[in-house]
Write a protein that holds these residues in place. Structure first.
Motif, PDB file in Angstrom:
ATOM      1  N   LYS A  17      62.567  29.415  16.507  1.00  0.00           N
ATOM      2  CA  LYS A  17      61.498  29.565  17.500  1.00  0.00           C
ATOM      3  C   LYS A  17      61.999  30.025  18.868  1.00  0.00           C
ATOM      4  O   LYS A  17      61.213  30.255  19.778  1.00  0.00           O
ATOM      5  CB  LYS A  17      60.709  28.255  17.629  1.00  0.00           C
ATOM      6  N   GLY A  18      63.334  30.149  19.034  1.00  0.00           N
ATOM      7  CA  GLY A  18      63.873  30.463  20.350  1.00  0.00           C
ATOM      8  C   GLY A  18      63.773  31.942  20.699  1.00  0.00           C
ATOM      9  O   GLY A  18      63.315  32.752  19.899  1.00  0.00           O
ATOM     10  N   VAL A  19      64.220  32.280  21.917  1.00  0.00           N
ATOM     11  CA  VAL A  19      64.244  33.685  22.322  1.00  0.00           C
ATOM     12  C   VAL A  19      65.635  34.234  22.046  1.00  0.00           C
ATOM     13  O   VAL A  19      66.617  33.504  22.152  1.00  0.00           O
ATOM     14  CB  VAL A  19      63.916  33.841  23.822  1.00  0.00           C
ATOM     15  N   PRO A  20      65.738  35.510  21.699  1.00  0.00           N
ATOM     16  CA  PRO A  20      67.060  36.073  21.415  1.00  0.00           C
ATOM     17  C   PRO A  20      67.873  36.256  22.694  1.00  0.00           C
ATOM     18  O   PRO A  20      67.310  36.456  23.777  1.00  0.00           O
ATOM     19  CB  PRO A  20      66.734  37.428  20.782  1.00  0.00           C
ATOM     20  N   PHE A  21      69.185  36.165  22.530  1.00  0.00           N
ATOM     21  CA  PHE A  21      70.068  36.323  23.693  1.00  0.00           C
ATOM     22  C   PHE A  21      69.935  37.735  24.260  1.00  0.00           C
ATOM     23  O   PHE A  21      69.821  37.934  25.460  1.00  0.00           O
ATOM     24  CB  PHE A  21      71.509  36.040  23.268  1.00  0.00           C
ATOM     25  N   PHE A  22      69.940  38.716  23.316  1.00  0.00           N
ATOM     26  CA  PHE A  22      69.760  40.087  23.778  1.00  0.00           C
ATOM     27  C   PHE A  22      68.444  40.626  23.257  1.00  0.00           C
ATOM     28  O   PHE A  22      68.178  40.505  22.063  1.00  0.00           O
ATOM     29  CB  PHE A  22      70.919  40.955  23.243  1.00  0.00           C
ATOM     30  N   VAL A  25      67.609  37.016  27.335  1.00  0.00           N
ATOM     31  CA  VAL A  25      68.426  36.240  28.266  1.00  0.00           C
ATOM     32  C   VAL A  25      69.261  37.160  29.143  1.00  0.00           C
ATOM     33  O   VAL A  25      69.412  36.952  30.348  1.00  0.00           O
ATOM     34  CB  VAL A  25      69.321  35.262  27.484  1.00  0.00           C
ATOM     35  N   VAL A  26      69.781  38.227  28.527  1.00  0.00           N
ATOM     36  CA  VAL A  26      70.591  39.169  29.295  1.00  0.00           C
ATOM     37  C   VAL A  26      69.765  39.773  30.428  1.00  0.00           C
ATOM     38  O   VAL A  26      70.248  39.920  31.553  1.00  0.00           O
ATOM     39  CB  VAL A  26      71.128  40.282  28.367  1.00  0.00           C
ATOM     40  N   LEU A  27      68.482  40.063  30.141  1.00  0.00           N
ATOM     41  CA  LEU A  27      67.633  40.639  31.179  1.00  0.00           C
ATOM     42  C   LEU A  27      67.487  39.663  32.352  1.00  0.00           C
ATOM     43  O   LEU A  27      67.644  40.046  33.516  1.00  0.00           O
ATOM     44  CB  LEU A  27      66.253  40.971  30.589  1.00  0.00           C
ATOM     45  N   LEU A  28      67.217  38.385  32.035  1.00  0.00           N
ATOM     46  CA  LEU A  28      67.088  37.386  33.102  1.00  0.00           C
ATOM     47  C   LEU A  28      68.368  37.322  33.931  1.00  0.00           C
ATOM     48  O   LEU A  28      68.333  37.305  35.168  1.00  0.00           O
ATOM     49  CB  LEU A  28      66.790  36.010  32.501  1.00  0.00           C
ATOM     50  N   CYS A  34      71.170  40.913  40.220  1.00  0.00           N
ATOM     51  CA  CYS A  34      70.707  41.922  41.179  1.00  0.00           C
ATOM     52  C   CYS A  34      70.190  41.262  42.448  1.00  0.00           C
ATOM     53  O   CYS A  34      70.444  41.735  43.555  1.00  0.00           O
ATOM     54  CB  CYS A  34      69.607  42.785  40.569  1.00  0.00           C
ATOM     55  N   VAL A  35      69.444  40.158  42.299  1.00  0.00           N
ATOM     56  CA  VAL A  35      68.909  39.474  43.482  1.00  0.00           C
ATOM     57  C   VAL A  35      70.057  38.988  44.363  1.00  0.00           C
ATOM     58  O   VAL A  35      70.069  39.197  45.583  1.00  0.00           O
ATOM     59  CB  VAL A  35      67.993  38.298  43.069  1.00  0.00           C
ATOM     60  N   VAL A  36      71.062  38.355  43.750  1.00  0.00           N
ATOM     61  CA  VAL A  36      72.207  37.860  44.526  1.00  0.00           C
ATOM     62  C   VAL A  36      72.904  39.019  45.224  1.00  0.00           C
ATOM     63  O   VAL A  36      73.221  38.962  46.409  1.00  0.00           O
ATOM     64  CB  VAL A  36      73.193  37.110  43.607  1.00  0.00           C
ATOM     65  N   PHE A  37      73.104  40.119  44.480  1.00  0.00           N
ATOM     66  CA  PHE A  37      73.815  41.257  45.036  1.00  0.00           C
ATOM     67  C   PHE A  37      73.038  41.857  46.217  1.00  0.00           C
ATOM     68  O   PHE A  37      73.601  42.134  47.277  1.00  0.00           O
ATOM     69  CB  PHE A  37      74.033  42.309  43.956  1.00  0.00           C
ATOM     70  N   ALA A  38      71.708  42.010  46.028  1.00  0.00           N
ATOM     71  CA  ALA A  38      70.896  42.586  47.105  1.00  0.00           C
ATOM     72  C   ALA A  38      70.955  41.679  48.333  1.00  0.00           C
ATOM     73  O   ALA A  38      71.033  42.165  49.465  1.00  0.00           O
ATOM     74  CB  ALA A  38      69.454  42.770  46.629  1.00  0.00           C
TER      75      ALA A  38
END
Ligand code: HEC
Ligand code: HEC
Length: 319
Positions: A17-22, A25-28, A34-38
């Motif tokens: 029932k879980g979400v796939p890693f790719f 999760v990779v997108l999150l 990106c937020v940290v970098f910006a």
């Protein structure tokens, strides 16, 4: 059912029932990165870190200190003097990183809750406590530069200064009496010759001075002069400084009668402000005076030019 089987069963259930890693999760993760970098880019552009003034090899009072997150290392180094330094700087941090790397292999228990793994949780907490303790100790450690004054003349002068009780009438670094002027902020007119002459015979320079004539020997005069000089380093500005001032500042500021009057007269600014203050002020007056009508020079002039002008101004005072 052994815990292995239990675990596998649970894993299978979750997997269904879980979400796939790719790619989920990779997108999150990518968005977060990106937020940290910006944020970092924004901070670097909008609030650039302040550099200190140019390194000055004659400044013996400077105390170099690391940023707070390295204070623990700075403090730890003190426990390992001399050739032992490598232990604190390389071996210990290396060992700690090594253990952290091995934790997933060493801690093989089935339980996830920290309280179910007292050994590793305890080690982690102890590590954090040591880190916090060392940081605090480093923060508290005295700022004074332990580099001792070694020039023999200056050392002798310091001893004489104490023996002859000059401190009764004079302040150095805020300590001492107030009968005479503070001896750590003499003006530039107090050359070595002038100081020596004053020490030999105060009344010859300042008639009626209450400072006693002490019949000093010549080498005592030289030592005292060297000691006083050590608190009044010659801090020369380059010939470019007055020119820069004339070009950029004289429209608003006067020095000894020359210049405009939109800003305050700066003929004696050195009596009230030191170089560091003036330098900061020139970089951005608004940080001292939000309504300042004076332009900020950081970026307008080069950093070393601002510093040069600051040295020049710090020397503007009357005797
Ligand atoms: C009884 C108080 C007294 C004692 C002790 C004393 N002074 Fe002074 N000193 C003064 C006064 C007052 C002045 C300001 C008048 C003058 O220039 O003489 C002065 C001026 C000076 C100046 C000139 C500073 C300037 O910019 O005008 C120097 C340098 C100085 N003293 C060094 C010393 C030293 C070094 C000693 C110890 C050997 C010493 N004094 C002991 C009272 C004292
Ligand atoms: C447009 C006019 C103007 C120009 C140009 C200008 N200033 Fe100023 N300055 C002022 C004014 C007005 C003040 C008074 C306080 C304030 O508004 O910040 C001031 C304050 C200062 C002070 C603070 C004095 C104190 O005791 O706090 C210093 C130092 C100073 N200026 C140096 C300079 C230097 C050096 C330059 C040239 C690189 C310069 N100024 C260029 C208008 C100017």
């Amino acid at each position: 059912m052994s815990w292995h089987e239990e675990y596998r069963k649970k894993y299978k259930e979750l997997k269904e029932k879980g979400v796939p890693f790719f790619p989920d999760v990779v997108l999150l993760d990518a968005i977060a990165a990106c937020v940290v970098f910006a944020t970092l880019v924004y901070l670097a552009a909008a609030h650039p870190p302040h550099l200190e003034s140019l390194a000055d090899p004659t400044d013996t009072g400077y105390t170099p200190r690391p940023e707070w997150y390295f204070l623990f290392l700075f403090q730890a180094l003190k426990f390992f003097p001399g050739s032992m330094e490598a232990v604190a700087a390389i071996i210990l941090p290396g060992a700690i990183l090594g253990v952290m790397f091995l934790v997933p292999f060493l801690d093989r228990g089935p339980k996830r809750h920290p309280f179910d793994r007292p050994l590793w949780t305890g080690l982690g907490a102890a590590g954090l406590l040591v880190y916090a303790g060392l940081t605090w100790a480093g923060y508290q450690s005295p700022l004074a530069n332990p580099a001792e004054e070694k020039r023999p003349e200056v050392v002798a002068g310091k001893r004489l200064y104490a023996q002859l009780n000059c401190v009764y009438c004079h302040k150095i670094k805020g300590e001492g009496g107030r009968v005479g002027p503070a001896l750590d902020r003499l003006s530039d007119a107090a050359t070595d010759e002038w100081l020596s002459k004053h020490l030999r015979d105060p009344q010859s320079i300042a008639p009626g001075s209450p400072m006693p004539k002490m019949n000093l020997l010549e080498d005592e005069v030289a030592s005292l002069t060297a000691y006083i000089r050590s608190h009044n380093p010659n801090d020369p500005f380059t010939p470019a400084a007055p020119k820069l001032f004339a070009e950029n500042c004289a429209a608003c500021h006067a020095i000894r009668g020359e210049g405009g009057d939109l800003g305050p007269d700066l003929s004696e600014v050195g009596a009230m402000r030191d170089k560091a203050y003036i330098q900061k002020y020139l970089e951005n007056p608004a940080q001292f005076n939000p309504e300042s009508s004076m332009p900020a020079y950081k970026g307008q002039l080069k950093d070393h030019e601002i510093e040069d002008i600051a040295r020049y101004l710090a020397r503007q005072r009357r005797r």
